[in-house]
Scaffold this motif. Structure first.
Motif, PDB file in Angstrom:
ATOM      1  N   PRO A 193       5.496  24.621  -4.312  1.00 34.84           N
ATOM      2  CA  PRO A 193       5.515  23.289  -3.512  1.00 34.84           C
ATOM      3  C   PRO A 193       6.298  23.464  -2.341  1.00 34.84           C
ATOM      4  CG  PRO A 193       5.495  22.673  -5.767  1.00 34.84           C
ATOM      5  CD  PRO A 193       5.729  24.189  -5.950  1.00 34.84           C
ATOM      6  N   MET A 194       7.503  24.352  -2.677  1.00 34.95           N
ATOM      7  CA  MET A 194       8.541  24.583  -1.388  1.00 34.95           C
ATOM      8  C   MET A 194       7.868  25.732  -0.458  1.00 34.95           C
ATOM      9  SD  MET A 194      12.491  26.325  -1.572  1.00 34.95           S
ATOM     10  CE  MET A 194      11.469  27.925  -2.397  1.00 34.95           C
ATOM     11  N   VAL A 195       7.267  26.760  -0.946  1.00 35.24           N
ATOM     12  CA  VAL A 195       6.892  27.863   0.077  1.00 35.24           C
ATOM     13  C   VAL A 195       5.648  27.681   0.739  1.00 35.24           C
ATOM     14  CG1 VAL A 195       8.137  29.607  -1.156  1.00 35.24           C
ATOM     15  CG2 VAL A 195       5.625  29.219  -1.810  1.00 35.24           C
ATOM     16  N   ASN A 196       4.893  26.700   0.276  1.00 32.18           N
ATOM     17  CA  ASN A 196       3.651  26.176   0.805  1.00 32.18           C
ATOM     18  C   ASN A 196       3.637  25.896   2.294  1.00 32.18           C
ATOM     19  OD1 ASN A 196       1.901  26.994  -1.374  1.00 32.18           O
ATOM     20  ND2 ASN A 196       1.401  24.752  -1.884  1.00 32.18           N
ATOM     21  N   PHE A 214      11.305  17.906   2.876  1.00 31.16           N
ATOM     22  CA  PHE A 214      11.316  18.156   4.268  1.00 31.16           C
ATOM     23  C   PHE A 214       9.889  18.975   4.630  1.00 31.16           C
ATOM     24  CE2 PHE A 214      12.248  20.841   7.938  1.00 31.16           C
ATOM     25  CZ  PHE A 214      12.856  19.797   8.818  1.00 31.16           C
ATOM     26  N   GLY A 215       9.802  20.022   4.252  1.00 27.98           N
ATOM     27  CA  GLY A 215       8.577  20.629   4.595  1.00 27.98           C
ATOM     28  C   GLY A 215       7.451  19.911   4.727  1.00 27.98           C
ATOM     29  N   ASN A 216       6.992  19.521   3.324  1.00 25.65           N
ATOM     30  CA  ASN A 216       5.563  18.599   3.134  1.00 25.65           C
ATOM     31  C   ASN A 216       5.632  17.544   3.889  1.00 25.65           C
ATOM     32  OD1 ASN A 216       3.957  20.453   1.202  1.00 25.65           O
ATOM     33  ND2 ASN A 216       6.010  20.430   0.127  1.00 25.65           N
ATOM     34  N   SER A 217       6.753  16.888   4.125  1.00 27.08           N
ATOM     35  CA  SER A 217       6.570  15.636   4.988  1.00 27.08           C
ATOM     36  C   SER A 217       6.409  15.913   6.432  1.00 27.08           C
ATOM     37  CB  SER A 217       8.005  14.853   4.719  1.00 27.08           C
ATOM     38  OG  SER A 217       8.185  14.362   3.073  1.00 27.08           O
ATOM     39  N   THR A 218       7.058  17.020   6.794  1.00 22.21           N
ATOM     40  CA  THR A 218       6.839  17.607   8.283  1.00 22.21           C
ATOM     41  C   THR A 218       5.428  17.765   8.342  1.00 22.21           C
ATOM     42  OG1 THR A 218       9.004  18.541   8.292  1.00 22.21           O
ATOM     43  CG2 THR A 218       7.682  19.222   9.772  1.00 22.21           C
TER      44      THR A 218
END
Length: 313
Positions: free
Chosen positions: A284-287, A41-45
């Motif tokens: 990768p989650m916190v980036n 979700f975060g990186n796609s956003t």
């Protein structure tokens, strides 16, 4: 030896993970699944916002989008198999799956090492050479630097992974880790691995310690230049942007240096497993959180897109 190699090719490998603590497997499954969904979700956003908002069509967000694409691929190369193995009693991975994971994981990890240096260079030019920023960081150079990062990582993976796969396994199939990566495969080997460990240390020094030194040196110059900025708002913006990047740098390089530069045979196995989890799942989650929580431009772009979506609706 050839017979044992063929045996591994036919039967594949067993990824042990935390199978010696089966009571923890479901907890790890839930935590890793949530982390993976947040990563997606975060990186796609970030990728969508950077593409859809014209104000973010700048070199900084071009490279940030590359980092997000990289993190999506990096975590997807390992986490789905990890979840499958944690969910049930079957811990196996095919030989082809293990080889693919080995090449992909090393390719994407090495690419991130180079890309973080490129992002530091972008910040250096933005803060230390602001009048020439648009001229220096032109689209052609941005695409060239991104290509160097991706192709440089690929070249490292092809050489190092192929070299690792030449090691004799003597029928050993139990990979004492969550995934197939170079240190774990070296530990699996039954022959002399001193040359492989020397190559691993040399390559990892080139891809971690040297880039980290370059990044830290560039940020010393950035800090000096930022302190000379007259407006408090300008100083704050420069420091916030650079602080976000530095946090990502220390998270990634710190775990990579610990996982890859320590001698493969001597480091604690459990420590190695959790370091692997850290840079394959946590980083990768916190980036995206690090880059968005302190970034008014990204938060503003998100609000504009959400407002536009409501208006259309």
């Amino acid at each position: 030896m050839m017979e044992n190699a063929n045996k591994s090719s036919l039967e594949g490998f067993i990824l042990m993970g935390i199978s010696d603590h089966p009571q923890l497997e479901m907890i790890f499954f839930v935590v890793i699944l949530i982390s993976y969904l947040l990563t997606l979700f975060g990186n796609s956003t970030i990728i969508l916002v950077s593409r859809l908002d014209a104000r973010l069509h700048t070199p900084m967000y071009f490279f940030l989008s590359n980092l997000s694409m990289l993190d999506l691929a990096f975590t997807t190369s390992s986490v789905p198999q990890m979840l499958i193995n944690l969910w049930g009693p079957d811990k196996t991975i095919s030989y082809g799956g293990c080889v693919t994971q080995l090449y992909a994981f090393l390719w994407l990890g090495a690419t991130e090492c180079i890309l973080l240096v490129v992002m530091a260079f972008d910040r250096y030019v933005a803060v230390c050479r602001p009048l020439y920023y648009a001229t220096i960081m032109n689209p052609r150079l941005c695409w060239l630097l991104a290509a160097i990062a991706w192709l440089g990582g690929l070249g490292n993976s092809v050489i190092q992974s192929t070299f690792t796969l030449q090691l004799p396994l003597c029928g050993h199939r139990r990979v004492d880790n969550f995934l197939c990566e170079v240190p774990a495969m070296i530990k699996l080997a039954c022959g002399d691995t001193s040359l492989n460990e020397a190559v691993l240390n040399g390559v990892c020094t080139f891809f971690t310690a040297i880039p980290l030194s370059i990044i830290l040196t560039s940020y010393c110059y950035i800090a000096q230049a930022a302190l000379k900025i007259c407006s408090a708002e300008g100083r704050r913006k420069a420091f916030n942007t650079c602080l976000s990047h530095l946090v990502v740098v220390f998270l990634f390089y710190g775990s990579a240096i610990y996982g890859y530069l320590l001698p493969a045979k001597s480091s604690s196995q459990n420590q190695g497993k959790f370091i692997t989890l850290f840079y394959s799942v946590v980083t990768p989650m916190v980036n995206p959180l690090i880059y968005t929580l302190r970034n008014k431009e990204v938060k503003g772009a998100l609000r504009r897109l959400l407002r536009k979506g409501r208006d259309v609706g």
